[in-house]
Design a protein around this motif. Structure first.
Motif, short mmCIF file in Angstrom:
data_model
loop_
_atom_site.label_atom_id
_atom_site.label_comp_id
_atom_site.label_asym_id
_atom_site.label_seq_id
_atom_site.Cartn_x
_atom_site.Cartn_y
_atom_site.Cartn_z
N ALA A 3 0.83 -1.21 0.00
CA ALA A 3 0.00 0.00 0.00
C ALA A 3 0.86 1.26 0.00
O ALA A 3 0.59 2.21 -0.74
N ARG A 4 1.91 1.28 0.83
CA ARG A 4 2.80 2.45 0.87
C ARG A 4 3.51 2.63 -0.46
O ARG A 4 3.66 3.75 -0.95
N SER A 5 3.95 1.54 -1.07
CA SER A 5 4.62 1.62 -2.37
C SER A 5 3.66 2.16 -3.42
O SER A 5 4.03 3.00 -4.25
N PHE A 6 2.42 1.70 -3.39
CA PHE A 6 1.41 2.12 -4.34
C PHE A 6 1.16 3.63 -4.21
O PHE A 6 1.20 4.37 -5.20
N ILE A 7 0.94 4.10 -3.00
CA ILE A 7 0.65 5.52 -2.77
C ILE A 7 1.86 6.39 -3.08
O ILE A 7 1.76 7.42 -3.75
N ALA A 8 3.03 5.97 -2.61
CA ALA A 8 4.26 6.76 -2.86
C ALA A 8 4.53 6.88 -4.35
O ALA A 8 4.87 7.97 -4.85
N GLY A 9 4.39 5.79 -5.08
CA GLY A 9 4.61 5.83 -6.52
C GLY A 9 3.62 6.75 -7.21
O GLY A 9 3.99 7.55 -8.07
N GLY A 10 2.35 6.65 -6.83
CA GLY A 10 1.31 7.48 -7.44
C GLY A 10 1.51 8.96 -7.19
O GLY A 10 1.46 9.79 -8.10
N VAL A 11 1.77 9.33 -5.95
CA VAL A 11 1.95 10.74 -5.59
C VAL A 11 3.20 11.32 -6.24
O VAL A 11 3.19 12.43 -6.77
N SER A 12 4.29 10.57 -6.22
CA SER A 12 5.52 11.09 -6.82
C SER A 12 5.34 11.27 -8.33
O SER A 12 5.83 12.24 -8.91
N MET A 31 2.52 12.00 -9.86
CA MET A 31 1.66 13.17 -10.05
C MET A 31 2.47 14.46 -9.92
O MET A 31 2.32 15.39 -10.72
N CYS A 32 3.32 14.53 -8.92
CA CYS A 32 4.14 15.73 -8.72
C CYS A 32 5.10 15.95 -9.90
O CYS A 32 5.23 17.07 -10.41
N ALA A 33 5.74 14.89 -10.33
CA ALA A 33 6.69 15.00 -11.43
C ALA A 33 6.00 15.44 -12.72
O ALA A 33 6.48 16.34 -13.42
N LYS A 34 4.87 14.83 -13.05
CA LYS A 34 4.19 15.15 -14.30
C LYS A 34 3.57 16.55 -14.28
O LYS A 34 3.56 17.23 -15.31
N THR A 35 3.07 16.99 -13.15
CA THR A 35 2.51 18.34 -13.07
C THR A 35 3.60 19.38 -13.30
O THR A 35 3.38 20.40 -13.95
N SER A 36 4.79 19.10 -12.78
CA SER A 36 5.88 20.07 -12.94
C SER A 36 6.31 20.24 -14.40
O SER A 36 6.82 21.30 -14.77
N ALA A 51 -6.42 14.85 -16.99
CA ALA A 51 -6.39 13.49 -17.54
C ALA A 51 -5.05 12.84 -17.24
O ALA A 51 -4.97 11.64 -16.96
N GLN A 52 -3.99 13.63 -17.28
CA GLN A 52 -2.65 13.11 -16.96
C GLN A 52 -2.60 12.61 -15.51
O GLN A 52 -2.03 11.58 -15.22
N MET A 53 -3.24 13.35 -14.59
CA MET A 53 -3.23 12.95 -13.18
C MET A 53 -4.04 11.67 -12.98
O MET A 53 -3.64 10.79 -12.22
N VAL A 54 -5.16 11.57 -13.69
CA VAL A 54 -5.98 10.35 -13.62
C VAL A 54 -5.17 9.16 -14.13
O VAL A 54 -5.27 8.05 -13.63
N ARG A 55 -4.33 9.40 -15.13
CA ARG A 55 -3.50 8.33 -15.70
C ARG A 55 -2.25 8.06 -14.87
O ARG A 55 -1.89 6.92 -14.61
N ILE A 56 -1.58 9.12 -14.45
CA ILE A 56 -0.26 8.93 -13.87
C ILE A 56 -0.30 8.31 -12.48
O ILE A 56 0.61 7.58 -12.10
N PHE A 57 -1.35 8.60 -11.70
CA PHE A 57 -1.38 7.99 -10.36
C PHE A 57 -1.38 6.47 -10.47
O PHE A 57 -0.50 5.82 -9.90
#
Length: 195
Positions: A14-23, A25-30, A75-81
């Motif tokens: 679960a932690r790996s899943f959340i950490a990967g998704g959030v990181s 999202m941050c990278a792609k938004t930037s 749409a990128q956030m929906v995909r990238i997470f």
């Protein structure tokens, strides 16, 4: 009731899943503005095809508005997470399997696990990548699609069913195998959660 080791394993997943998704999202938004420019220039958009990167960024703000630099980022956030989450989480699982065959610190284990993780993530999220590209290509005043679900429905109903959502999938997978394998080999355990 789950055994303590099972609970610890599920917590790690679960932690790996959340950490990967959030990181992800941050990278792609930037880099969202550059990602939109890339799509506009790759697809030879009539409004921007004659411009370079910096001039395209400037003209997007002038022609559309500042927020248009982030068009399709939703749409990128929906995909990238899910993409980043599945890749990060599945890498750990594939690596456990591969180390049984090749050893704990084997680069082959990391390469195969990384490739499998990349392919898993792309397979799950490819339709959303297509949606993101279609939305990013639109220019204000010439919209064909009104959002994520409309784009998905349009592709499925007008372009050949669910199969149309995976157009271009083969070259994506062929590129992902060496890309993700190499990435995870180089990054390897530096990206893993410490237990």
């Amino acid at each position: 009731m789950a055994a303590p080791s099972e609970t610890k394993g599920l917590e790690f997943i679960a932690r790996s899943f959340i950490a990967g998704g959030v990181s992800g999202m941050c990278a792609k938004t930037s880099i969202a503005p550059l990602d939109r420019v890339k799509i506009l220039l790759q697809a030879h958009n009539v409004h921007y095809k004659h411009l370079g990167v910096v001039r395209t960024l400037k003209h997007i703000v002038i022609k559309e508005n500042f927020l248009a630099l982030y068009k399709s980022n939703g749409a990128q956030m929906v995909r990238i997470f899910p993409y980043a989450a599945v890749q990060f989480m599945s890498y750990e699982q594939y690596k456990k399997i591969m180390t049984q065959f090749f050893g704990q610190h084997s680069h082959i284990s990391k390469m195969i696990a990384g490739s499998c993780a990349g392919v898993s993530a792309v397979t799950v999220t490819y339709p959303l990548d297509m949606v993101r590209a279609r939305l990013a290509f639109q220019v204000t005043g010439e919209h064909v699609y009104t959002g994520i679900s409309h784009t998905l429905r349009s592709i499925v109903t007008k372009e050949g069913g669910v199969r149309a959502l995976y157009r271009g999938f083969s070259p994506t997978i062929l590129g992902m195998i060496p890309y993700a394998g190499t990435r995870w080999t180089l990054l390897g355990d530096g990206c893993s959660w410490q237990r």
